[in-house]
Design a protein around this motif. Structure first.
Motif, PDB file in Angstrom:
ATOM      1  N   ALA A  71       0.832  -1.217   0.000  1.00 38.27           N
ATOM      2  CA  ALA A  71       0.000   0.000   0.000  1.00 38.27           C
ATOM      3  C   ALA A  71       0.863   1.263   0.000  1.00 38.27           C
ATOM      4  O   ALA A  71       0.554   2.238  -0.696  1.00 38.27           O
ATOM      5  CB  ALA A  71      -0.938  -0.005   1.209  1.00 38.27           C
ATOM      6  N   VAL A  72       1.972   1.237   0.744  1.00 38.41           N
ATOM      7  CA  VAL A  72       2.873   2.397   0.764  1.00 38.41           C
ATOM      8  C   VAL A  72       3.505   2.590  -0.614  1.00 38.41           C
ATOM      9  O   VAL A  72       3.636   3.718  -1.097  1.00 38.41           O
ATOM     10  CB  VAL A  72       3.948   2.253   1.863  1.00 38.41           C
ATOM     11  N   ALA A  73       3.875   1.482  -1.267  1.00 34.48           N
ATOM     12  CA  ALA A  73       4.444   1.575  -2.619  1.00 34.48           C
ATOM     13  C   ALA A  73       3.418   2.148  -3.599  1.00 34.48           C
ATOM     14  O   ALA A  73       3.753   2.995  -4.437  1.00 34.48           O
ATOM     15  CB  ALA A  73       4.935   0.207  -3.084  1.00 34.48           C
ATOM     16  N   CYS A  74       2.167   1.704  -3.486  1.00 28.62           N
ATOM     17  CA  CYS A  74       1.115   2.244  -4.356  1.00 28.62           C
ATOM     18  C   CYS A  74       0.834   3.713  -4.051  1.00 28.62           C
ATOM     19  O   CYS A  74       0.588   4.504  -4.964  1.00 28.62           O
ATOM     20  CB  CYS A  74      -0.168   1.424  -4.211  1.00 28.62           C
ATOM     21  N   LEU A  75       0.914   4.080  -2.779  1.00 26.59           N
ATOM     22  CA  LEU A  75       0.729   5.474  -2.391  1.00 26.59           C
ATOM     23  C   LEU A  75       1.853   6.346  -2.953  1.00 26.59           C
ATOM     24  O   LEU A  75       1.621   7.490  -3.355  1.00 26.59           O
ATOM     25  CB  LEU A  75       0.661   5.597  -0.868  1.00 26.59           C
ATOM     26  N   LYS A  76       3.049   5.791  -3.023  1.00 27.44           N
ATOM     27  CA  LYS A  76       4.167   6.521  -3.622  1.00 27.44           C
ATOM     28  C   LYS A  76       3.874   6.831  -5.086  1.00 27.44           C
ATOM     29  O   LYS A  76       4.058   7.955  -5.547  1.00 27.44           O
ATOM     30  CB  LYS A  76       5.451   5.699  -3.507  1.00 27.44           C
ATOM     31  N   VAL A  77       3.403   5.828  -5.819  1.00 29.20           N
ATOM     32  CA  VAL A  77       3.088   6.024  -7.243  1.00 29.20           C
ATOM     33  C   VAL A  77       1.976   7.056  -7.398  1.00 29.20           C
ATOM     34  O   VAL A  77       2.057   7.943  -8.249  1.00 29.20           O
ATOM     35  CB  VAL A  77       2.682   4.685  -7.901  1.00 29.20           C
ATOM     36  N   THR A  78       0.962   6.962  -6.560  1.00 28.22           N
ATOM     37  CA  THR A  78      -0.158   7.904  -6.632  1.00 28.22           C
ATOM     38  C   THR A  78       0.303   9.328  -6.333  1.00 28.22           C
ATOM     39  O   THR A  78      -0.055  10.270  -7.044  1.00 28.22           O
ATOM     40  CB  THR A  78      -1.261   7.489  -5.638  1.00 28.22           C
ATOM     41  N   THR A  79       1.116   9.478  -5.301  1.00 28.49           N
ATOM     42  CA  THR A  79       1.622  10.806  -4.932  1.00 28.49           C
ATOM     43  C   THR A  79       2.456  11.408  -6.053  1.00 28.49           C
ATOM     44  O   THR A  79       2.294  12.583  -6.403  1.00 28.49           O
ATOM     45  CB  THR A  79       2.446  10.721  -3.631  1.00 28.49           C
ATOM     46  N   LEU A  80       3.355  10.610  -6.610  1.00 31.52           N
ATOM     47  CA  LEU A  80       4.184  11.110  -7.713  1.00 31.52           C
ATOM     48  C   LEU A  80       3.346  11.448  -8.939  1.00 31.52           C
ATOM     49  O   LEU A  80       3.617  12.425  -9.633  1.00 31.52           O
ATOM     50  CB  LEU A  80       5.277  10.103  -8.064  1.00 31.52           C
TER      51      LEU A  80
END
Length: 180
Positions: A71-80
């Protein structure tokens, strides 16, 4: 914009590595009373604690922590994506999150091995971080030592594992590139 991307990438990557360290500490059955282990637990417990009540473990694996790392990795992609103004595609976010998580596993393995090697040169054996690094890396290094001949006091198992790790990382990256 590059400075913001750098900061977001760095912060997310560091936290993903901390979450992955928690998983690795559990798998290696490392000393959880060690100050380094306590830092990892305290940095992840606010989210992982409640998740563990909802998501059970499976076969000795802490699924709550694994899903949190994803989820943190997906949140990183979303934020970027939001920072860059790119379109948000859920499938791309999930695939990119998986790729980021896979790359983070290789990064954390590499850096823990390097840190252990450096600590073995400068530490006198009473460093709590070194104790955890030994607990984490010994399962990787011990099998190599059994097959390697003695080299006059030099332990080349670390070098063999690092080369193997780099090879495996390239292989996985090539496979992921072809699949996606």
């Amino acid at each position: 914009m590059n400075a913001v991307n750098f900061l977001v990438n760095t912060l997310f990557d560091l936290y993903i590595m901390i979450v992955l360290l928690r998983i690795w500490l559990q798998v290696a059955r490392a000393d959880f009373y060690n100050p380094f282990s306590q830092f990892v637990i305290k940095a992840t417990q606010p989210v992982v604690g409640p998740l563990r009540k909802i998501i059970p473990g499976l076969g000795g694996w802490d699924l709550a922590t694994i899903l949190f790392a994803f989820a943190v990795a997906c949140l990183k992609v979303t934020t970027l994506s939001l920072i860059l103004g790119a379109a948000i595609n859920p499938l791309v976010i999930l695939i990119s999150g998986l790729i980021i998580l896979t790359q983070a596993v290789f990064k954390i393995l590499f850096w823990v091995l390097i840190l252990r090697a450096i600590l073995s040169w400068v530490s006198r054996g009473n460093n709590p971080i070194e104790a955890v690094m030994i607990q984490l890396t010994e399962p990787l290094l011990a099998p190599i030592r059994r097959f390697m001949p003695q080299m006059g006091g030099l332990d080349l198992s670390m070098l063999v594992v690092l080369i193997g790790l780099q090879f495996l990382e390239m292989l996985v990256n090539n496979l992921l590139t072809k699949l996606f």
